[in-house]
Design a protein around this motif. Structure first.
Motif, PDB file in Angstrom:
ATOM      1  N   THR A  47      -8.741  -0.811  -0.864  1.00  0.00           N
ATOM      2  CA  THR A  47      -7.841  -1.933  -0.573  1.00  0.00           C
ATOM      3  C   THR A  47      -7.348  -1.864   0.860  1.00  0.00           C
ATOM      4  N   ALA A  66       0.827  -1.199   0.000  1.00  0.00           N
ATOM      5  CA  ALA A  66       0.000   0.000   0.000  1.00  0.00           C
ATOM      6  C   ALA A  66       0.867   1.257   0.000  1.00  0.00           C
ATOM      7  N   ASP A 101      -9.329   3.258  -5.152  1.00  0.00           N
ATOM      8  CA  ASP A 101      -9.027   1.821  -5.099  1.00  0.00           C
ATOM      9  C   ASP A 101      -8.056   1.519  -3.968  1.00  0.00           C
ATOM     10  N   ALA A 115      -8.030  -4.508   3.741  1.00  0.00           N
ATOM     11  CA  ALA A 115      -6.922  -5.134   4.468  1.00  0.00           C
ATOM     12  C   ALA A 115      -7.097  -4.943   5.972  1.00  0.00           C
TER      13      ALA A 115
END
Length: 139
Positions: A54, A4, A50, A58
């Motif tokens: 994400t 990330a 996005d 997570a």
């Protein structure tokens, strides 16, 4: 998390590149393709969205994994307690069995002693009776 961070850094670089292109175009007096810039900004915004989704996913997975781990640890502790209790019960049962065997052996030994004593007393009584009868017959 490292993935990330890398994606975030890449997105930041892309946005800085677009801003630099825009500033260079303005300062050079060149025509700016506003529609292309808008499209790049939309793409950057979509990539950012996005990335956020994400990261949120997570984080949710991490929370679920932590909850599962907590439940597993609680179950393991419960099983450990049950194992300790079963072990203690097995030791208690073994001690009880040993005590019962010891008591039975003592009873058997006591009964055998009693039988021997009764046999000796009976033999002595017969011998005394026989001696009295012999004394009476002799006298």
């Amino acid at each position: 998390a490292a993935e990330a961070a890398a994606a975030r850094a890449e997105l930041q670089q892309e946005m800085e590149r677009v801003v630099a292109e825009l500033e260079a175009a303005r300062s050079g007096g060149a025509a700016v393709d506003v529609e292309a810039l808008r499209e790049e900004l939309r793409a950057a915004k979509a990539a950012s969205d996005d990335l956020v989704a994400t990261l949120e996913g997570a984080e949710e997975e991490k929370c679920q994994a932590e909850a599962q781990m907590t439940r597993a640890l609680a179950e393991a502790a419960s099983l450990r307690e049950k194992l300790l209790l079963a072990s203690q019960l097995a030791r208690d049962a073994e001690a009880t069995k040993e005590g019962a065997v010891r008591d039975a052996l003592q009873r058997r030994d006591g009964e055998a002693e009693e039988e021997q004593r009764a046999a000796v007393e009976s033999a002595v009584a017969r011998a005394l009776e026989e001696a009295r009868l012999q004394e009476r017959d002799a006298g």
